[in-house]
Design a protein around this motif. Structure first.
Motif, PDB file in Angstrom:
ATOM      1  N   LEU A  81      88.602   9.619  54.649  1.00 48.56           N
ATOM      2  CA  LEU A  81      87.165   9.554  54.915  1.00 48.56           C
ATOM      3  C   LEU A  81      86.354  10.531  54.057  1.00 48.56           C
ATOM      4  O   LEU A  81      85.134  10.499  54.072  1.00 48.56           O
ATOM      5  N   ILE A  83      86.266  13.920  54.361  1.00 45.17           N
ATOM      6  CA  ILE A  83      85.695  15.044  55.113  1.00 45.17           C
ATOM      7  C   ILE A  83      86.335  16.305  54.523  1.00 45.17           C
ATOM      8  O   ILE A  83      87.557  16.456  54.576  1.00 45.17           O
ATOM      9  N   ILE A 118      82.279  10.422  54.258  1.00 45.70           N
ATOM     10  CA  ILE A 118      81.642  10.781  55.540  1.00 45.70           C
ATOM     11  C   ILE A 118      80.785  12.039  55.357  1.00 45.70           C
ATOM     12  O   ILE A 118      79.739  12.181  55.987  1.00 45.70           O
ATOM     13  N   VAL A 129      76.907  11.412  62.969  1.00 49.74           N
ATOM     14  CA  VAL A 129      77.853  10.956  61.963  1.00 49.74           C
ATOM     15  C   VAL A 129      79.048  10.256  62.611  1.00 49.74           C
ATOM     16  O   VAL A 129      79.613   9.327  62.058  1.00 49.74           O
ATOM     17  N   CYS A 130      79.418  10.677  63.826  1.00 51.45           N
ATOM     18  CA  CYS A 130      80.591  10.086  64.491  1.00 51.45           C
ATOM     19  C   CYS A 130      80.423   8.588  64.741  1.00 51.45           C
ATOM     20  O   CYS A 130      81.372   7.825  64.591  1.00 51.45           O
ATOM     21  N   CYS A 133      80.847   6.860  61.497  1.00 48.79           N
ATOM     22  CA  CYS A 133      82.249   6.958  61.094  1.00 48.79           C
ATOM     23  C   CYS A 133      83.113   5.953  61.861  1.00 48.79           C
ATOM     24  O   CYS A 133      83.979   5.306  61.285  1.00 48.79           O
ATOM     25  N   LYS A 137      85.302   3.049  60.136  1.00 47.70           N
ATOM     26  CA  LYS A 137      86.751   2.924  60.336  1.00 47.70           C
ATOM     27  C   LYS A 137      87.105   1.526  60.841  1.00 47.70           C
ATOM     28  O   LYS A 137      88.029   0.888  60.341  1.00 47.70           O
ATOM     29  N   CYS A 222      88.301  16.985  64.139  1.00 39.50           N
ATOM     30  CA  CYS A 222      87.322  16.665  63.102  1.00 39.50           C
ATOM     31  C   CYS A 222      86.143  17.631  63.250  1.00 39.50           C
ATOM     32  O   CYS A 222      85.651  17.842  64.358  1.00 39.50           O
ATOM     33  N   TYR A 224      83.162  17.299  62.795  1.00 41.04           N
ATOM     34  CA  TYR A 224      81.929  16.673  63.295  1.00 41.04           C
ATOM     35  C   TYR A 224      82.041  16.218  64.745  1.00 41.04           C
ATOM     36  O   TYR A 224      81.118  15.622  65.282  1.00 41.04           O
TER      37      TYR A 224
HETATM   38 FE1  FES Z   1      84.773  10.487  61.803  1.00 46.42          FE
HETATM   39 FE2  FES Z   1      84.920  12.836  62.831  1.00 46.42          FE
HETATM   40  S1  FES Z   1      83.160  11.851  62.161  1.00 46.42           S
HETATM   41  S2  FES Z   1      86.532  11.506  62.311  1.00 46.42           S
END
Ligand code: FES
Ligand code: AMP
Ligand code: ZN
Ligand code: ZN
Length: 296
Positions: A81, A83, A118, A129-130, A133, A137, A222, A224
């Motif tokens: 992703l 990150i 991400i 953002v989650c 994300c 995914k 994570c 976030y």
């Molecule tokens: Fe996607 Fe944390 S924002 S895994």
């Protein structure tokens, strides 16, 4: 505390069943629960190739380990992703796990394949953002499975994840989500079948399984995920479970058996995304719209 089965020293008390188990029998217990869940919810046939979504965390490794032990034809999929520092460390663990067991692994790099990460979403978007994300995914997992001919996609959601989502959806009566929640989401057009074989194992049980079988998983959360509301629902459910063991599994099973049906969607018509062909109610699809904003 003695193991209910062999009377050796127990390592865990499975409160919902009112039994204590030793190392060997806890492993056996987890394998049996997954096997039974696959059968109960008609998730998967032995000959079907299954794509297993692997994050590097304990649950998806436990899922891959168990499906492999049960003799299923598995291929892992890791989505990088992008990150910072987090994704690379997770990837290392995933590659190590696959190499050690000689299991096939596929990797999709969000930046390479779609031109953004991400971290870019975090920088440019104001909404959480989650949520973005999660959508990304799901899109990539499904697209990968569909385009490579995998009829089934398995994710590592455990009972705690499932009942937390269920409670949150019930509290706001999100009918559309409730209609789609459960251990199996059947295939539909370009959507492959989605299954959650760990749905009847608690987080405590998957953690014990991972530790006892020596799985080297990625423990870091994570960056976030802080403040995610699901954590509050999980805590509340743990408190209820503590005072009334077995509540989680009953809540889940009864929902699937009796309540889910009541929320059968008044289907909004699905159209095709003009960019990528993905089914969506509002073309272009949410992924293509986000990608456009990220790469403009
Ligand atoms: Fe996607 Fe944390 S924002 S895994
Ligand atoms: P999460 O959305 O982080 O709660 O993860 C739920 C499930 O999604 C995991 O158990 C995995 O099966 C899958 N998953 C999460 N992150 C990834 C990733 N980066 N690559 C592949 N699968 C993932
Ligand atoms: Zn035992
Ligand atoms: Zn699209």
């Amino acid at each position: 505390m003695r193991c209910r089965i062999c009377k050796k020293e127990a390592v865990i008390k499975v409160r919902s069943f009112g039994i204590a188990l030793c190392e060997e029998h806890l492993v056996e217990f987890c394998l049996k629960r997954v096997k039974e869940a696959i059968k109960r919810y008609q998730m998967l046939k032995k000959e079907e190739p299954v794509l297993v979504a692997i994050s590097g965390g304990k649950d998806s490794f436990v899922l891959w380990d168990i499906l492999d032990r049960l003799g299923y034809k598995t291929t892992g999929l890791f989505i990088n992703l992008g990150i910072k520092s987090h994704s690379e460390k997770a990837l290392e663990k995933v590659e190590k796990f696959a190499n050690e067991r000689a299991l096939p692994l596929e990797i999709v790099d969000l930046k390479e394949a779609y031109g953004f990460t991400i971290d870019d979403v975090k920088r440019k978007e104001t909404r959480t953002v989650c949520a973005a994300c999660g959508m990304i995914k799901r899109y990539i997992m499904n697209n990968f499975a569909y385009s490579k001919g995998f009829p089934v996609l398995a994710t590592g959601h455990n009972l705690n994840d499932e009942v937390a989502t269920l409670l949150s959806n019930v509290l706001s009566w999100k009918g559309g989500y409730l209609a789609r929640q459960g251990p199996v989401l059947p295939a539909e057009g370009r959507f492959v079948r989605k299954i959650k074989p760990l749905c009847e194992l608690t987080e405590r049980e998957t953690a014990a399984y991972a530790i006892l079988t020596g799985i080297d998983f990625f423990e870091e959360r994570c960056p976030y995920s802080k403040g995610a509301t699901s954590i509050i629902y999980k805590r509340a459910l743990n408190l209820i479970e503590y005072h009334s063991p077995g509540t989680k599994i009953r809540f889940y099973r009864e929902f699937v058996k009796r309540a889910k049906e009541l929320f059968k969607r008044q289907e909004e018509e699905l159209k095709e995304c003009p960019n990528c062909g993905y089914p969506t109610t509002h073309p272009p699809c949410a992924f293509c719209r986000l990608r456009e904003r990220m790469t403009a």
